[in-house]
Design a protein around this motif. Structure first.
Motif, PDB file in Angstrom:
ATOM      1  N   LEU A 568       0.841  -1.205   0.000  1.00 54.63           N
ATOM      2  CA  LEU A 568       0.000   0.000   0.000  1.00 54.63           C
ATOM      3  C   LEU A 568       0.870   1.247   0.000  1.00 54.63           C
ATOM      4  CD1 LEU A 568      -2.775  -0.924   2.614  1.00 54.63           C
ATOM      5  CD2 LEU A 568      -2.841  -1.180   0.124  1.00 54.63           C
ATOM      6  N   GLY A 569       0.335   2.349  -0.544  1.00 54.55           N
ATOM      7  CA  GLY A 569       1.022   3.625  -0.520  1.00 54.55           C
ATOM      8  C   GLY A 569       0.877   4.298   0.831  1.00 54.55           C
ATOM      9  N   ALA A 570       1.577   5.414   1.002  1.00 54.21           N
ATOM     10  CA  ALA A 570       1.583   6.112   2.288  1.00 54.21           C
ATOM     11  C   ALA A 570       0.177   6.545   2.710  1.00 54.21           C
ATOM     12  CB  ALA A 570       2.514   7.325   2.211  1.00 54.21           C
ATOM     13  N   LYS A 571      -0.583   7.118   1.794  1.00 52.45           N
ATOM     14  CA  LYS A 571      -1.915   7.601   2.132  1.00 52.45           C
ATOM     15  C   LYS A 571      -2.838   6.456   2.517  1.00 52.45           C
ATOM     16  CE  LYS A 571      -5.540  10.678   0.400  1.00 52.45           C
ATOM     17  NZ  LYS A 571      -5.984  11.525  -0.728  1.00 52.45           N
ATOM     18  N   ALA A 572      -2.758   5.328   1.798  1.00 54.28           N
ATOM     19  CA  ALA A 572      -3.607   4.174   2.106  1.00 54.28           C
ATOM     20  C   ALA A 572      -3.240   3.569   3.453  1.00 54.28           C
ATOM     21  CB  ALA A 572      -3.481   3.130   1.003  1.00 54.28           C
ATOM     22  N   ILE A 573      -1.949   3.530   3.775  1.00 48.56           N
ATOM     23  CA  ILE A 573      -1.527   3.001   5.075  1.00 48.56           C
ATOM     24  C   ILE A 573      -2.044   3.901   6.198  1.00 48.56           C
ATOM     25  CG2 ILE A 573       0.469   2.571   6.554  1.00 48.56           C
ATOM     26  CD1 ILE A 573       1.998   1.680   4.082  1.00 48.56           C
ATOM     27  N   ALA A 574      -1.911   5.222   6.045  1.00 51.21           N
ATOM     28  CA  ALA A 574      -2.391   6.153   7.074  1.00 51.21           C
ATOM     29  C   ALA A 574      -3.886   5.983   7.310  1.00 51.21           C
ATOM     30  CB  ALA A 574      -2.065   7.590   6.669  1.00 51.21           C
ATOM     31  N   GLU A 575      -4.647   5.834   6.233  1.00 52.27           N
ATOM     32  CA  GLU A 575      -6.092   5.672   6.380  1.00 52.27           C
ATOM     33  C   GLU A 575      -6.442   4.340   7.032  1.00 52.27           C
ATOM     34  OE1 GLU A 575     -10.147   6.002   6.386  1.00 52.27           O
ATOM     35  OE2 GLU A 575      -8.563   7.518   6.299  1.00 52.27           O
ATOM     36  N   ARG A 576      -5.704   3.266   6.696  1.00 50.57           N
ATOM     37  CA  ARG A 576      -6.005   1.970   7.320  1.00 50.57           C
ATOM     38  C   ARG A 576      -5.724   2.022   8.824  1.00 50.57           C
ATOM     39  NH1 ARG A 576      -4.332  -3.799   4.830  1.00 50.57           N
ATOM     40  NH2 ARG A 576      -5.956  -3.048   3.386  1.00 50.57           N
ATOM     41  N   ILE A 577      -4.629   2.628   9.226  1.00 48.09           N
ATOM     42  CA  ILE A 577      -4.316   2.734  10.654  1.00 48.09           C
ATOM     43  C   ILE A 577      -5.382   3.579  11.360  1.00 48.09           C
ATOM     44  CG2 ILE A 577      -2.632   3.519  12.343  1.00 48.09           C
ATOM     45  CD1 ILE A 577      -1.752   1.077  10.745  1.00 48.09           C
ATOM     46  N   ARG A 578      -5.784   4.668  10.737  1.00 42.45           N
ATOM     47  CA  ARG A 578      -6.824   5.528  11.342  1.00 42.45           C
ATOM     48  C   ARG A 578      -8.129   4.768  11.522  1.00 42.45           C
ATOM     49  NH1 ARG A 578     -11.277   8.291  10.625  1.00 42.45           N
ATOM     50  NH2 ARG A 578     -11.600   7.210   8.651  1.00 42.45           N
ATOM     51  N   GLN A 579      -8.578   4.091  10.449  1.00 42.27           N
ATOM     52  CA  GLN A 579      -9.850   3.390  10.509  1.00 42.27           C
ATOM     53  C   GLN A 579      -9.789   2.224  11.503  1.00 42.27           C
ATOM     54  OE1 GLN A 579     -12.670   4.460   8.752  1.00 42.27           O
ATOM     55  NE2 GLN A 579     -13.578   3.113  10.288  1.00 42.27           N
ATOM     56  N   THR A 580      -8.673   1.511  11.550  1.00 39.48           N
ATOM     57  CA  THR A 580      -8.532   0.403  12.492  1.00 39.48           C
ATOM     58  C   THR A 580      -8.567   0.910  13.928  1.00 39.48           C
ATOM     59  OG1 THR A 580      -7.188  -0.800  10.879  1.00 39.48           O
ATOM     60  CG2 THR A 580      -7.090  -1.550  13.156  1.00 39.48           C
ATOM     61  N   THR A 581      -7.977   2.068  14.160  1.00 42.81           N
ATOM     62  CA  THR A 581      -8.007   2.651  15.506  1.00 42.81           C
ATOM     63  C   THR A 581      -9.436   2.964  15.930  1.00 42.81           C
ATOM     64  OG1 THR A 581      -5.827   3.617  15.127  1.00 42.81           O
ATOM     65  CG2 THR A 581      -7.111   4.513  16.947  1.00 42.81           C
ATOM     66  N   HIS A 582     -10.218   3.550  15.042  1.00 49.27           N
ATOM     67  CA  HIS A 582     -11.614   3.845  15.359  1.00 49.27           C
ATOM     68  C   HIS A 582     -12.409   2.555  15.571  1.00 49.27           C
ATOM     69  CE1 HIS A 582     -12.184   8.230  14.873  1.00 49.27           C
ATOM     70  NE2 HIS A 582     -11.080   8.148  14.125  1.00 49.27           N
ATOM     71  N   ASP A 583     -12.176   1.554  14.738  1.00 51.16           N
ATOM     72  CA  ASP A 583     -12.960   0.321  14.801  1.00 51.16           C
ATOM     73  C   ASP A 583     -12.569  -0.586  15.957  1.00 51.16           C
ATOM     74  OD1 ASP A 583     -14.201   1.200  12.530  1.00 51.16           O
ATOM     75  OD2 ASP A 583     -13.082  -0.084  11.150  1.00 51.16           O
ATOM     76  N   PHE A 584     -11.451  -0.299  16.619  1.00 52.38           N
ATOM     77  CA  PHE A 584     -10.977  -1.169  17.697  1.00 52.38           C
ATOM     78  C   PHE A 584     -11.966  -1.215  18.855  1.00 52.38           C
ATOM     79  CE2 PHE A 584      -8.290  -2.029  21.468  1.00 52.38           C
ATOM     80  CZ  PHE A 584      -7.794  -3.278  21.085  1.00 52.38           C
ATOM     81  N   SER A 585     -12.747  -0.171  19.049  1.00 55.49           N
ATOM     82  CA  SER A 585     -13.735  -0.115  20.129  1.00 55.49           C
ATOM     83  C   SER A 585     -14.956   0.636  19.647  1.00 55.49           C
ATOM     84  CB  SER A 585     -13.140   0.584  21.363  1.00 55.49           C
ATOM     85  OG  SER A 585     -14.131   0.813  22.351  1.00 55.49           O
TER      86      SER A 585
END
Length: 619
Positions: A568-585
């Protein structure tokens, strides 16, 4: 009835109490007493005030109960149940409505005892004195119950008048309550005065609740005008003070919207004096209203709160004046509530302005584009509507072949924390431009932080202002496509390196926070990013995101998430980490969130990109 302890509680309680009294009194229940509309309105208003007060500090919710009491005279309130209705038809005489509000939670006193201190203060206490026969607080096993009893004006049950007259006390049979006065139609002389007498207290409660929830002073003015027109006036205008001690005409409202523009032009020619302090000052009828050929009257009321003048409320009535004492007192009360709402809105606007000013100091207006490196930033302040928090970032050039980046976090979320973030970012830039490398820069910054902590006055409960910082330098090599990265972590979550085969490793050793130990000696690590490799830097809003007792980074959770981002590119990685953080709880994010991604790419593909949740857009 159970109601949630939120802003909808008062409306639900009003609806419930009115429904109970309508259902359990004549003529719906022929065996029950007939209660006047005025008594029903009083009970509904008091129920609304009790629930509003209780909802502010209740826990899981509230219970509202309403029942009738019938007897020869007042007595203590019955148990927590709607059993009073069963007594209503048993005998006639004294009739009262009892409303109880139970706050769920542990009782503060033994069951059955009544608190000598009433929780009702200020405006609500005045209402109780005016409308209630008695009120108080009772502790129950389930929580604290606040109750109020209203002695009702009653008439005899319609279906049983003949055989009940003999059962009533002599004074009741000699003085039956008068029938309610029929309401005058709108436009009839005296209509507004009659409406003010009947609905004034209810209107004030609704107006206060509506105005208090506004955070924009012009919206407060607009709502005040729409509350007064057409109930108490044919038109309304509101001036508000400015920062330069002048006045501006904020809002004009009219029963006929076609007259608003003409009325505004007329009023702008003759603004009120900023020294206006007399309540109910007569005002000349504006030229814009003479086209109706009815004449009329106008009255100006100062908007005063905390002893300070904040503007003027002007109301006008066409035709025969109906500005009776009752109407004037009601408008005075609305003016006081409007003034207080304006003050609250201005405090909020001032805080928002400070926040935006701090934002300009805390965060960069733009990020440098680095040849050979694709960048992405995600930044989300913790508090809703807040533009800045304790996290900060930067990416700036140092000459032609070197770039510096940082990601930091100051302890706390208050204004002082935000000011420290801006100061730290600018100090890092200053030290870097003086030629200090990664290690020297962190050591000098730590020395400045410890000095500040020693000199700043703090209370015994307030610890030092701590700063975690991830700081590094990038030197791309255009001939090989590799980028040398020198990086150090001072109390910050370690940066993670993702290789092209999906391996994730830590890119820097953990070290102590800045500002804790003056003699700390920081060391940097150097790695080489080849094309396709990525460096992920986050704040603890990501790593310490909770789901119950579990954190996102437990058992190397963040590294396992990053391993799934291969390719994945930088922007896609940043978005995946952000979304995973929100979805964790399922719980809302409870800390600032910042993510910086640096991906080594061929020089022709490199471009800086930014992802941000800030309402003002990217930087």
């Amino acid at each position: 009835m159970h109601v949630p302890a939120n802003e909808l509680a008062a409306a639900a309680a009003r609806k419930f109490v009115r429904a109970v009294l309508t259902e359990r009194t004549a003529p719906h229940s022929p065996e029950a007493p007939a209660i006047s509309d005025r008594s029903v309105d009083d009970a509904v208003l008091l129920a609304s005030e009790l629930v509003t007060s209780a909802a502010a500090h209740a826990g899981s919710g509230l219970e509202v109960a309403c029942h009738l009491e019938v007897g020869p005279g007042p007595h203590a309130p019955g148990p927590w149940a709607e059993d009073g209705a069963a007594q209503a038809g048993s005998r006639a005489g004294w009739v009262g409505v009892v409303v109880e509000v139970l706050e769920h939670g542990p009782a503060g006193r033994p069951s059955g005892t009544t608190s000598p201190h009433s929780p009702v203060h200020g405006y609500r206490r005045q209402l109780m004195h005016a409308l209630a026969e008695s009120w108080g607080v009772t502790s129950r096993r389930a929580g604290k119950a606040t109750w109020v009893r209203v002695e009702c004006a009653t008439a005899l049950p319609l279906a049983t008048t003949e055989h009940r007259i003999a059962d009533l006390p002599a004074e009741v049979t000699r003085r039956p309550p008068p029938p309610p006065e029929p309401a005058l139609p709108r436009g009839h002389p005296g209509h507004r005065a009659q409406w003010a007498e009947r609905e004034g207290q209810w209107f004030l409660a609704e107006a206060g609740e509506l105005l208090a929830g506004q955070l924009d002073e012009d919206m407060v003015a607009a709502l005040a005008g729409q509350l007064l027109v057409p109930r108490l006036a044919d038109w309304c205008a509101i001036w508000l003070t400015t920062d330069h001690a002048g006045l501006r005409l904020s809002r004009v409202w009219h029963t006929d919207e076609q007259h608003i523009r003409t009325l505004r032009r007329s009023l702008e020619k003759d603004p009120p004096s900023a020294a206006l302090s007399t309540t109910g000052l007569p005002w000349p009828w504006p030229e814009g209203e003479t086209s109706r050929n009815t004449g009329g009257s106008a009255l100006a009321f100062p908007l005063v709160a905390g002893g300070r003048y904040h503007g003027t409320l002007l109301i006008g009535q066409a035709g025969q004046p109906e500005l009776t004492d009752t109407v004037v007192r009601l408008i005075e009360d609305v003016a006081r509530r409007t003034a207080q709402a304006v003050v609250t809105a201005r405090h909020y606007t001032r805080q928002a302005t400070i926040s935006r000013t701090l934002q300009r100091r805390q965060l960069p207006t733009s990020l440098a584009a680095i040849p050979g490196i694709d960048t992405a930033i995600v930044y989300e302040p913790w508090a809703e509507g807040q533009t800045v928090g304790g996290d900060f970032y930067d990416l700036f050039p140092m000459g032609r072949h070197r770039w510096c980046f940082l990601l930091g976090d100051v302890s706390g979320h208050d204004m002082e924390a935000m000011s420290v973030t801006g100061l730290a970012r600018h100090l890092v830039r200053l030290l870097a431009r003086e030629g200090h490398g990664v290690e020297a820069l962190l050591n000098r910054l730590n020395h400045a932080m410890t000095e500040e902590a020693a000199e700043a006055p703090r209370s015994e409960h307030e610890g030092p202002r701590l700063l975690s910082l991830l700081y590094g330098e990038l030197e791309p090599d255009p001939t090989t496509g590799n980028t040398q990265c020198t990086i150090a972590s001072a109390g910050h979550p370690p940066p993670l390196r993702l290789t092209t085969n999906g391996t994730v490793t830590s890119a820097a050793r953990p070290q102590i926070l800045l500002g804790v130990e003056e003699q700390a000696n920081y060391r940097a690590d150097t790695i080489t990013l080849t094309p396709g490799e990525t460096l992920l830097c986050v704040t603890d809003g990501v790593t310490e995101r909770r789901n119950g007792t579990q954190q996102l980074d437990d058992n190397n959770g963040l590294a396992r998430i990053l391993a799934t981002c291969t390719g994945l590119g930088a922007k896609a990685i940043a978005e995946r980490i952000r979304q995973t953080t929100h979805d964790f709880s399922t719980q809302p994010i409870d800390d600032d969130l910042a993510i910086l991604v640096l991906e080594a790419v061929p020089v022709l593909r490199s471009a800086g990109t930014i992802t941000t949740s800030d309402p003002h857009g990217g930087y």
